[in-house]
Each structure stands twice: as C-alpha cells, then as structure tokens.
Design a protein around this motif. Structure first.
Motif, PDB file in Angstrom:
ATOM      1  N   UNK A 122     -39.905 -32.301 -14.953  1.00 20.37           N
ATOM      2  CA  UNK A 122     -39.161 -33.694 -14.491  1.00 20.37           C
ATOM      3  C   UNK A 122     -37.834 -33.769 -14.933  1.00 20.37           C
ATOM      4  N   UNK A 123     -37.476 -33.016 -16.001  1.00 22.48           N
ATOM      5  CA  UNK A 123     -36.095 -33.149 -16.614  1.00 22.48           C
ATOM      6  C   UNK A 123     -35.423 -31.820 -16.548  1.00 22.48           C
ATOM      7  N   UNK A 124     -34.167 -31.713 -15.914  1.00 22.57           N
ATOM      8  CA  UNK A 124     -33.670 -30.560 -15.577  1.00 22.57           C
ATOM      9  C   UNK A 124     -34.428 -29.428 -15.242  1.00 22.57           C
ATOM     10  N   UNK A 125     -35.616 -29.480 -14.641  1.00 26.80           N
ATOM     11  CA  UNK A 125     -36.413 -28.538 -14.073  1.00 26.80           C
ATOM     12  C   UNK A 125     -36.879 -28.008 -15.180  1.00 26.80           C
ATOM     13  N   UNK A 126     -37.041 -28.693 -16.494  1.00 25.25           N
ATOM     14  CA  UNK A 126     -37.524 -27.798 -17.758  1.00 25.25           C
ATOM     15  C   UNK A 126     -36.915 -26.657 -18.245  1.00 25.25           C
ATOM     16  N   UNK A 127     -35.468 -26.535 -18.037  1.00 31.34           N
ATOM     17  CA  UNK A 127     -34.814 -25.290 -18.321  1.00 31.34           C
ATOM     18  C   UNK A 127     -34.519 -25.643 -20.100  1.00 31.34           C
ATOM     19  N   UNK A 159     -31.853 -25.906 -22.750  1.00 31.63           N
ATOM     20  CA  UNK A 159     -30.478 -26.007 -23.275  1.00 31.63           C
ATOM     21  C   UNK A 159     -30.074 -25.853 -24.711  1.00 31.63           C
ATOM     22  N   UNK A 160     -29.098 -26.280 -25.116  1.00 32.52           N
ATOM     23  CA  UNK A 160     -28.657 -26.656 -26.739  1.00 32.52           C
ATOM     24  C   UNK A 160     -29.815 -27.353 -27.196  1.00 32.52           C
ATOM     25  N   UNK A 161     -29.623 -28.629 -26.759  1.00 32.63           N
ATOM     26  CA  UNK A 161     -30.315 -29.497 -27.799  1.00 32.63           C
ATOM     27  C   UNK A 161     -31.828 -29.370 -27.642  1.00 32.63           C
ATOM     28  N   UNK A 162     -32.506 -28.819 -26.351  1.00 36.61           N
ATOM     29  CA  UNK A 162     -33.767 -28.535 -26.499  1.00 36.61           C
ATOM     30  C   UNK A 162     -34.421 -27.317 -27.276  1.00 36.61           C
ATOM     31  N   UNK A 163     -33.329 -26.592 -27.360  1.00 30.78           N
ATOM     32  CA  UNK A 163     -33.676 -25.379 -28.266  1.00 30.78           C
ATOM     33  C   UNK A 163     -33.679 -25.755 -29.787  1.00 30.78           C
ATOM     34  N   UNK A 197     -32.766 -20.232 -19.669  1.00 32.10           N
ATOM     35  CA  UNK A 197     -31.842 -21.169 -20.333  1.00 32.10           C
ATOM     36  C   UNK A 197     -30.674 -21.679 -19.223  1.00 32.10           C
ATOM     37  N   UNK A 198     -30.054 -22.814 -19.581  1.00 33.96           N
ATOM     38  CA  UNK A 198     -29.355 -23.590 -18.487  1.00 33.96           C
ATOM     39  C   UNK A 198     -28.137 -22.702 -18.643  1.00 33.96           C
ATOM     40  N   UNK A 199     -27.696 -22.381 -17.331  1.00 36.14           N
ATOM     41  CA  UNK A 199     -26.337 -21.606 -17.037  1.00 36.14           C
ATOM     42  C   UNK A 199     -25.410 -22.786 -17.021  1.00 36.14           C
ATOM     43  N   UNK A 200     -24.189 -22.542 -17.621  1.00 33.79           N
ATOM     44  CA  UNK A 200     -22.944 -23.213 -17.207  1.00 33.79           C
ATOM     45  C   UNK A 200     -21.861 -22.970 -18.281  1.00 33.79           C
ATOM     46  N   UNK A 201     -20.904 -23.284 -18.140  1.00 28.91           N
ATOM     47  CA  UNK A 201     -19.493 -22.976 -19.022  1.00 28.91           C
ATOM     48  C   UNK A 201     -19.925 -24.070 -20.419  1.00 28.91           C
ATOM     49  N   UNK A 229     -39.532 -17.333 -16.386  1.00 28.38           N
ATOM     50  CA  UNK A 229     -38.650 -16.587 -15.712  1.00 28.38           C
ATOM     51  C   UNK A 229     -37.683 -16.368 -16.928  1.00 28.38           C
ATOM     52  N   UNK A 230     -37.340 -15.001 -16.721  1.00 30.23           N
ATOM     53  CA  UNK A 230     -36.339 -14.389 -17.763  1.00 30.23           C
ATOM     54  C   UNK A 230     -36.522 -14.673 -19.338  1.00 30.23           C
ATOM     55  N   UNK A 231     -35.443 -15.330 -20.008  1.00 26.28           N
ATOM     56  CA  UNK A 231     -35.317 -15.549 -21.321  1.00 26.28           C
ATOM     57  C   UNK A 231     -36.727 -16.291 -21.605  1.00 26.28           C
TER      58      UNK A 231
END
Ligand code: HXC
Length: 514
Positions: free
Chosen positions: A327-332, A334-338, A364-368, A402-404
């Motif tokens: 329900x949050x960011x599709x569960x991907x 990112x830095x904080x969740x890691x 992992x969340x893609x993005x600059x 998926x993936x990583x």
C-alpha cells in the motif's frame, strides 16, 4: 547509633526530594512525571534497588558549591519488570535540569558495567539539558564514558532509551547508540543544536517540537523507533518490547504460553491478493492472520512505511518480521526502508530471534534522487545484514519478488533456510513490460501494429515467469503453499530450525556498508 541512623535517614529523605517541591510542581505542570514516579511505574512493586543515591558533585565554580543534591540529578539501580531483572537510570530534570555531570557519568557507567556483567537489559529514562555547562570539558569527557559502554554492550544486552523531556547536545548520542528509542508526543525533544543556535548560525527560526519532537524522529528522521501519547504509554511500550527480547545474547527470548492454535488456518488469506496484480492489499492483514493473535508489534511504524518491521509470536515463540507493504510505494525498497530493514535484521540476529520475511516487492526504487543519495550503498545494507544473520531465516513470497528484491529478501544463496511461495508469486528478473521491450525491441519496432506485438511479448513473459513454479522447479522455492496454510507451515519449519547452528568466519569485523 541512633544519631547515625538519623543522619542516614535525613540524607535519604533529601535524595528522595529531588530538586524540591517547586521544581517537582513545575515538572508536573509540563505533563511530566518525576524520575522516581517514572521508576515506580516502570518497575515491579518494591523491586527497585538504588545505587549511588548519595553521590554529589564537588564543583565549586559558578556558585555550584551551594547547588549540591544527593544523587546529582540521576537515579541509578536495579529492578524487575514482570519478574525479569533490569538495570535502569532515570535523569531527574528537577535537579539542575538533569544536566549531565561527571558524577552522573560515574553512576550511569557503574550501572552499565553491572548490567553487562550480569547479562541484563539496560533501560535509560532521559530528561536532561545536556552536558552540565558549569563543569566544562569534564562533563563533555563524561559522555565518552557512557558512549564507550553503550558500544561495548551493543549486541550483548538489550539497551532501550526513553526520551521523556529534552535530550539535547551530546545527550542524544547515548540513545542513538542503543537498540531502541521511545519518544513521547509533545513533551520530548532530541536535537544536537537547539533552536537558538540554529537561528544564530543560519537565521532559520524553528521550534523545539518542529526540530526534534516525537513526530520528527518517528516519521521523518527515523532516529526513534516508537512514539507514545504520554509517559505512561511510553513506559508500557518499553515493557511490551522487552517481552520479545532475551535478557542477553546467550539466551533465547522468553516463550509465552501459546493462546492461539498452531494449526489455525485463515481462509481469508486465500483471497487476499487482488486479481489485478497492480492493485495493493494491506500486508498488515496478512501478518495479523498468520501470527499469534494480537502479537504483532511494529518497530519504526511511522517511518519508511513501504517496509514493515515487527516483532510477533508463532505458537508462543518470538519471531522478527520483515515485510514489504504494497500500500506504500508498491512496497519497493528505497534508502530509508533499506536502513529500517537492515537494522531490524541485525537486532533480531543479535538477540536470537528467527526472521520471517514476506516478499511483495517490485525492486529497488528507481530515480535520480535515490541514486544521488546512495541507494546502492543503503540497499547493500539489506544484503549484508541478511548474509550475516545466522538465526533461522524463512521467507514467504506472496506476490512480486522481482530483480534485486528476490535476491536480497528471499534467496537461498544468501542463507535463507526455508522458502515458501504462494501461487500468486511472481519471481522474475524484471517487470514484464521492461523485459518485453528489452528483449523484443526490434520485433516490436518492425511490427505493423507495435502495441499488439508488444502486448504479445509481455503476455508471453508473464506466462513464463510470473508464477512460482519455475523457481520451485530449480529448488529456489521449497514449497508452493496455499496462503491459508502459512501459519502451520511456518510454525513447523521454525520448530525444526530452533536448534540451527551456523557460525560466520571469525574476524575482527567486516565493513558494514554505512
Ligand atoms: C547546566 C542546565 C543545563 C545544562 C538546563 N540547566 N540545562 N544547567 N547545564 N546543560 C538548568 C537551567 O539553567 C535551569 O536552572 C534548570 O536546568 C531548568 O532549565 P530551564 O531552562 O529552566 O528549563 P526549560 O525551560 O524546560 O528548558 C529546558 C532546556 C533548556 C530546553 C533543556 O534548559 C536548554 O536549552 N538547556 C541547554 C540545552 C543545550 O544546549 N545543551 C547542550 C549542551 S552542549 P535554574 O536554576 O535557572 O532553574 C552538549 C555537548 C556535548 O551537550 C557533546 C558530547 C559529545
């Protein structure tokens, strides 16, 4: 003798009086308990054994000769919580603002040493204006004594910090070195440099609450793991948390009498994953249905909500949970969740708590922004922590791995002991759209109707990989199970793994990717 006893009684009375009735009233007026009231709320009745109640400072600078209070603004000793021994210190804001002195350091260090030697948890009740200004470098150096012992005790005994008032300057680093920090809404603050200094240096105006209140550290910075509406609730949280933890790293967490059948199967789980695989479902419902009823206690609940970290029980035995939250960011990830996930893995591993991971993560969340802020380095913490953890590790792939996220969260190669997957699992290198475009770029471009051709390749890829059977075929998934079977399956697997012994290569230490 009578006279001597009278003197002792008088001194004890003085120690009990803290900074006196006026300051105690002021403390109450702020909605805060006194240090002694807090201790009596925390500890079992009549279990507190105080040490160092009569210690005072010997500073004569800045008129301090007239400001000597038995105990010097901190109460230290031992007690019991639900019959289990703990060491405690409670700073007394009514005495010189609870400011941290050489004597405070000696008293707290003594308790830290005894807690470590006796193998019992240490609980700190913090309420202090920071280093005692009148003592100069001596109070700064004194922090070093406490930090040194916090680090020595890390991974040996549980260390829990409650922030029950200001926690300013150097005072913040002892809690930051402990395992858990609990804050109280509206009355507690943690900051390195206060609003006045920030204004003087940067011109920025900010209130203490906006700078370092409970919301800030629970929801934004991740410095605190727990938030409570008031002091009583904070203390109750601390007691509940202790119930999942062993006394030290040589013991297992206490087992409670199971109150929920180990064979219970919740049929609702079989229809919890939506038909549309882009639709979210709440992972908390999954966890509540699987673990012992009412046993799930989230850690860092308000921070990095795309991952859930929690303690819970399976048939009365403590377990640690890592789960993606669709329900949050599709569960991907990112830095904080890691950071959140790797911290929880390490906590569970150091206190012999088996880890159960629930995977529904598109990667992992893609993005600059993420790349610039070091998602590679932070994401590596998850991998490092799982690889290093020697406690039993189980996983349940509910949907996307998926993936990583597959490699990091559930792969056998990284030491996962038992891997279950639901029939809805999708285990693949990347999303179907991306894969089809990458592999079939030329065919799609050359097609008369590129959209239809692209869809054909997407469907083909999904058909092939978006299920658990390929992974089960090559032994990466041990068993594809009905969702409702998850509870009994996990309980049985953990029963077997309870005696698991695994050791890592001896070394000084590795380089955790900080
Ligand atoms: C000595 C202190 C003190 C301190 C408070 N007091 N902090 N005394 N050293 N650090 C005294 C006050 O002078 C006051 O005494 C009494 O405690 C109560 O404080 P108040 O200011 O009246 O209370 P309140 O209004 O509630 O404000 C609380 C506070 C404020 C926000 C914590 O006192 C404050 O800003 N203190 C300084 C915080 C700070 O910057 N500390 C960092 C120190 S440097 P009287 O007798 O007047 O009532 C540091 C670096 C260490 O810690 C680095 C190590 C790695």
């Amino acid at each position: 003798m009578t006279q001597r006893l009278d003197t002792l009684r008088q001194m004890r009375e003085q120690a009990l009086a803290g900074g006196g009735p006026k300051r105690i009233d002021a403390q109450h007026a702020k909605g805060k308990m006194t240090a002694r009231e807090r201790l009596s709320f925390l500890l079992d009745e009549a279990s507190f054994q105080e040490l160092g109640a009569l210690a005072t400072h010997h500073n004569t600078d800045f008129g301090m000769a007239d400001q000597r209070f038995p105990g010097d603004g901190v109460i230290t000793g031992f007690g019991k919580i639900n019959g289990r021994r703990v060491a405690v210190f409670a700073q007394d804001f009514t005495v010189l603002g609870g400011s941290f002195s050489e004597v405070q350091a000696q008293k707290i260090s003594r308790i830290q040493d005894l807690a470590l030697e006796s193998g019992i948890p240490l609980i700190g009740l913090n309420d202090s204006g920071g280093a005692r200004v009148q003592e100069g470098v001596r109070s700064l150096a004194a922090y070093g004594e406490v930090f040194y012992r916090n680090v020595a005790a890390s991974g040996v005994i549980p260390q829990i910090s409650l922030i029950l008032g200001p926690c300013a300057g150097g005072a913040v680093y002892s809690p930051a070195l402990t395992d858990f920090t609990v804050m109280v809404e509206t009355t507690s603050n943690m900051f390195l440099t206060g609003p006045e200094i920030i204004k003087a240096v940067t011109g920025e105006e900010v209130s203490s609450e906006d700078l370092g209140g409970a919301f800030v550290h629970n929801a934004r910075s991740g410095v605190a793991q727990f938030n409570a509406a008031n002091e009583q609730a904070a203390i109750e949280k601390c007691k509940l948390l202790l119930s999942y933890l062993p006394q030290n790293n040589t013991e297992d967490p206490p087992q409670v009498v199971p109150h929920d059948s180990p064979d219970r199967m919740d049929e609702a789980l079989n229809s919890i994953i939506p038909e549309d695989d882009t639709a979210a479902y709440d992972m908390r419902d999954v966890l509540d249905a699987i673990f012992d009823a009412g046993s799930v206690m989230q850690v860092h609940e308000q921070w990095a909500g795309n991952a859930i970290c929690a303690f819970a029980r399976l048939d009365g035995h403590a377990a640690g949970i890592i789960a993606n939250q669709p329900t949050v960011m599709s569960g991907c990830l990112d830095i904080d969740s890691s950071d959140k996930v790797s911290r929880h893995i390490r906590i569970c591993d150091m206190f012999n708590i088996p880890i159960v991971t629930f995977v529904d993560c598109p990667g992992y969340l893609p993005g600059v922004q993420q790349e610039y802020a070091g998602v590679i380095r932070h994401g590596a913490k998850v991998i490092y922590s799982y690889c290093q953890a020697t406690v039993p590790k189980l996983c349940v792939v509910t949907r996307k791995a998926i993936g990583g996220s597959y490699v990091a969260l559930s792969s056998k190669q990284m030491g996962n002991d038992v891997a279950f997957a639901w029939p809805t699992a999708q285990i693949a290198v990347m999303g179907a759209e991306g894969a089809a475009r990458l592999l079939n770029r030329r065919e799609i471009a050359a097609a008369e109707d590129p959209k239809t051709v692209e869809q054909k390749f997407i469907d083909e890829y999904r058909e092939k990989f978006f299920n658990p059977y390929r992974a089960a075929d090559v032994g990466q998934i041990d068993e594809v199970i009905e969702p409702c079977e998850t509870r009994p399956r996990l309980i049985r697997a953990l029963e077997v793994l309870r005696t698991k012994v695994q050791t890592n290569i001896p070394k000084k230490h590795g380089l955790f990717p900080v």
